[in-house]
Design a protein around this motif. Sequence first.
Motif, mmCIF file in Angstrom:
data_model
loop_
_atom_site.group_PDB
_atom_site.id
_atom_site.type_symbol
_atom_site.label_atom_id
_atom_site.label_comp_id
_atom_site.label_asym_id
_atom_site.label_seq_id
_atom_site.Cartn_x
_atom_site.Cartn_y
_atom_site.Cartn_z
ATOM 1 N N ARG A 528 47.489 48.832 31.723
ATOM 2 C CA ARG A 528 48.392 47.792 32.238
ATOM 3 C C ARG A 528 47.678 46.456 32.256
ATOM 4 N NH1 ARG A 528 51.590 48.341 37.569
ATOM 5 N NH2 ARG A 528 52.870 46.868 36.388
ATOM 6 N N MET A 529 48.466 45.377 32.201
ATOM 7 C CA MET A 529 47.921 44.036 32.383
ATOM 8 C C MET A 529 47.837 43.753 33.878
ATOM 9 S SD MET A 529 47.161 42.841 29.447
ATOM 10 C CE MET A 529 46.846 41.129 29.899
ATOM 11 N N ILE A 530 46.616 43.567 34.375
ATOM 12 C CA ILE A 530 46.394 43.294 35.796
ATOM 13 C C ILE A 530 45.486 42.074 35.902
ATOM 14 C CG2 ILE A 530 45.415 44.180 37.954
ATOM 15 C CD1 ILE A 530 46.132 46.992 37.020
ATOM 16 N N ALA A 531 45.947 41.066 36.632
ATOM 17 C CA ALA A 531 45.181 39.824 36.821
ATOM 18 C C ALA A 531 44.769 39.217 35.492
ATOM 19 C CB ALA A 531 43.961 40.080 37.707
ATOM 20 N N GLY A 532 45.678 39.286 34.509
ATOM 21 C CA GLY A 532 45.444 38.637 33.241
ATOM 22 C C GLY A 532 44.603 39.410 32.246
ATOM 23 N N ARG A 533 44.233 40.642 32.555
ATOM 24 C CA ARG A 533 43.448 41.430 31.621
ATOM 25 C C ARG A 533 43.997 42.865 31.559
ATOM 26 N NH1 ARG A 533 39.528 44.715 33.575
ATOM 27 N NH2 ARG A 533 38.261 44.360 31.705
ATOM 28 N N GLU A 534 43.761 43.471 30.397
ATOM 29 C CA GLU A 534 44.254 44.838 30.212
ATOM 30 C C GLU A 534 43.300 45.825 30.880
ATOM 31 O OE1 GLU A 534 46.114 47.658 26.695
ATOM 32 O OE2 GLU A 534 44.672 46.101 26.150
ATOM 33 N N VAL A 535 43.863 46.659 31.730
ATOM 34 C CA VAL A 535 43.084 47.652 32.469
ATOM 35 C C VAL A 535 43.537 49.048 32.053
ATOM 36 C CG1 VAL A 535 42.532 48.577 34.753
ATOM 37 C CG2 VAL A 535 42.776 46.107 34.434
#
Length: 818
Positions: A528-535
Motif C-alpha cells: 500500500r501507499m503509506i505516507a507517500g511511499r509504497e509499503v
Amino acid sequence: MRKHFNIIIIGAGPSGLSAATRAAEQGADYLLLEASAAAASTIRSYQRRKLVMAEPRALPLRSPLPFSASLRESVLDTWERTIAERKINIRYQSKVVDISTGAKKLKLTLEDGEKLTADHVVLAIGVQGNLRKLEIPGGESEHVQYQLDDPEAYQNETIVVVGGGDTGVENALALTGRNQVIILNRAEDFSNLKESNLTLLTEARHKGALDWLLQTKPQSIETNDSGDFPITLFASTPNGVERIPCHRIIARLGALPSRPVLEKFGVAFPTPDAGALPLLSASYESNVPGLYIIGALAGYPLIKQGINQGFEVIEHILGNPVESADTELLRQKFSSFCDDRGVDDVLVKVQKNVPLLAMLSTLQLRELVLESNILLPQPGDIVFKRNDYSTTFFFVIEGDLEVLIDDDDVPDAELHTGNFFGELALVSGRRRPGTVRAKTPCVLIETPRRVMQKLINSVQSMRRVLNEVAIKSVVQVCIGVSLSEEELNDVASHAILKSFAAGEELFHEGDEADGLYLIQSGSVTVSRMIAGREVVLFYVAAGNYVGEMSLVSGEPRYATVRAAVATDAVLIKADRMRDIISKNPEIRSSLDARYMQHLQEQEKREQLENVSNGSGSITSQSTQSNLISFLIQQGVGEATDVLLIDESLCVRCNYCEEACASTHGGASRLDRDTGPIFANIRVPTSCRHCEHPHCMKDCPPDAIHRAPHGEVYIDDSCIGCGNCQQNCPYDVIQMAVIHEQPERSLWQMLLGITPKVANDQEGTKVAVKCDMCKDIAEGPVCVRACPVGAALRVNPEGLLGYASGTSGEVNLLDHEEH
C-alpha cells in the motif's frame, strides 16, 4: 517403365532407407521414391562434421541398414555404399504430390504428372521441409538464419541460438570456441534433449564456452546503425526484458506440422490440434487401408527409432510376426497386474480407460509407461498425504480413490477409473493440497514431473485439458469445498488463467475490483501507499487468493498486488464471484473473516508505526516493508524454507557451521558470514529449497530430488559435473570432497546424530548443499547448535509474522516443522 509395385516407400531418409533395405533383403517387390537428388536430405543439411547420435542407447538396432553414432560424413558414406551394394531400387527427384485410394490399391501422382499404383505405401517423408520462422518484429532481418551449414565459417561473433531442442543445442556447441554463444530456451530446462547432448551442453557451460537463458522468448529485433553489433535482440525473461546485442541469430524452431499434407491424403487425426499426430495402428497403418506412416511424421523423431520402424513395417506388410524393440521392457512393467495379456492389448486398455492418454500417440504412451511406475494400492493405502512435497502425476487405470482436503477424515471428493490427479503440484511445485487414499484395489500410473512437462509441451490438447482441470482444482482448494460439482464446473469454465512476469501487477491500489485472484503457481506481494511511499504488507504463496477485500467491501482495491516471481493466477470475475458469495453463506463467511483479519492486522501495523523498544527491533511499517522486499529479493518468493540469522543475537561462535560440517562429512552446507544483510537479519549462504529447484535442471545422473517434506537433496549418484552449482541463482551449492567419519564427532554426540557418509569416493569432488538434515528427526543441526537462538528456519508463509515481530519474542518467527 513399371507402374505398379507391391510396396512403394516415399522418402529416402533413415526410416525409408531402412524399409527399402529390409524389403530388398526379403526379396520384396518395392520402389523407393526420393524427392531430392540424393538420399538422407535431412542429414545432408546438418552442419559439417556434426556427430550424429544413436539414441536411445538401450534400444537395439534391428535393421540391415548399418548405423552407429558417428560423424555426418561417415553416416552418409555408409548409407551410399549400402544403396549401391544392395542395389536399392530408388528413384531420385520423384516428389509425390497426391495419394488416393482406388480399387484395392493406392494411386500416387508425382510432381511431373506420372501415375503409379501400389498395394501398400509407406510414408517416410520426415518433417523438415517447412521450417518455423521467427514471427516477431524484425524477424525478417538478413542477420537471422534458420540453417547452419559450416560452423567454422563464423569467427569472433556474438551469436544467439533460439531453440532448446537437439538441433539448436548442436548448432550452439559447434559454434563455441571461436564465438560467444547464447542459447534462448522458452522452456524451464532442457528436458527434451538427448542424454548425450545434455551432457555436452552442461559441460560446455561449466567450462564457460556458452551460456543460456531459460523461460525466455524473443520479442523483437532492431537494426543498429552504428556500433560493434549489427542487431539487438529483445527477449522476455522471468526477470523482465533482456537486451542482447549480437552479430546474428540462428533460429532452430523445428518444422511446421505436416497435418495438411496428410489430411489431403485422407489420414485421420485424434484431435483438431495442428500439432497432433496421425492415428496409427500397432503396425503403423493409418485409417487409409494400405497406407503406413513411420519416422518423424508419425512422432518418432530419433534416427534409431525410425530405422527400427522401417524394418518393422516391412515385416508387418509381408505378414511376418515382429515385436517392437521395447516390448520386453513394457512386458516387465505390466507383469505385476496384467501378465495374462499382450503388451499391445494392455496399452489399448490403458488408452480406452483413460481419455487423457488417448491423446497420445502409441510411441508417446510407450515412452510414458517406460519412464513411470505402476502402483497397486489396496483399500486404505495412502497415495500421498496433504502437505507432501511430491510432484509426480497419477493416472487411474482401475479403481476408486478418495480425496481429503480437510483433516476431518471425511472424503471431499472421489476419483474413479479414467481420472487423473496431481495437477496442482505439477504446475505449482507447492505442497499437495489434499490426501489421496485408495477406496478399492487400484492400478495407477505414477509419472515423474519432468516426463509430464515434456508431454504437455508437445501435446497441446493435453495441455488444455490439464489447464482446465488445474483451474477447477485451484478453485476447489481455495474457495470451493462447499460448492456442488455443477457449481464448481460452472465457476471453473468461466475462470481465466492469467500469467504475470516477476514484478508485474495483478492489480493496483485504487482500481475497481475485477474479481478474485487464486494463485496457482508462484507468489505475490501485497503493498500500500503509506505516507507517500509504497509499503509491502505481506506475501502470498501459491494455493491462496488475493482481492477479496474489495469484493466484500464494495470499495476500490485496498492494495497493490505484484508478482514476486513468475506467477500464474486464476481470475474469477467480480460479477460471478459476487453471485457465488450471495448463494454460498460458507464462502461469504470465510471471505468476511479474511477481510476482518486484514483490517485488524492493518490496525496493529499502524499502532506499531514509529514505535521502538530501544533494542534495534524491527517495528516500523517502513522497516517491515523493506525487510519483506529484501527477503523477496533473496529468493523467498520461490523458496519453501530459508535460513536466517539474527545478527543482534549472534555471538559469532560458529557452532552452526561446525555442527553442519560434522554432520555432513566435513563439508559445511552453510556460510554464516556471507550472504546479504538487512538491519539485523542476514540471509547466509544456504539452500532456499525452491518450489521449482533450479539445481534440478540439467542434472545428467538425475541425482537431485525433493523429499516428501520438501527438502531438496543430492544423492550419492552425483558425478561432480557442477551443473547444479552453475544453475543455482543463490550460489548455495559448492563442490567439495566428502570424507568418511568412522567415529562420531563431539557435535554428533551432543546432538545424538549417527554419522552418515555422503560419498565414498575419497578425493572426488561432488556437489553439496543443505538438505535440512532431512534424515534427522529433531531437525536442522545448525538451528539446534545455536546457543542463543540466532539461527532460525523460516517458511515464506511465516514471512509477515517474522517481519512484524518484536525483539525478544519467540513469535518473531514462524518456525518450520521438521
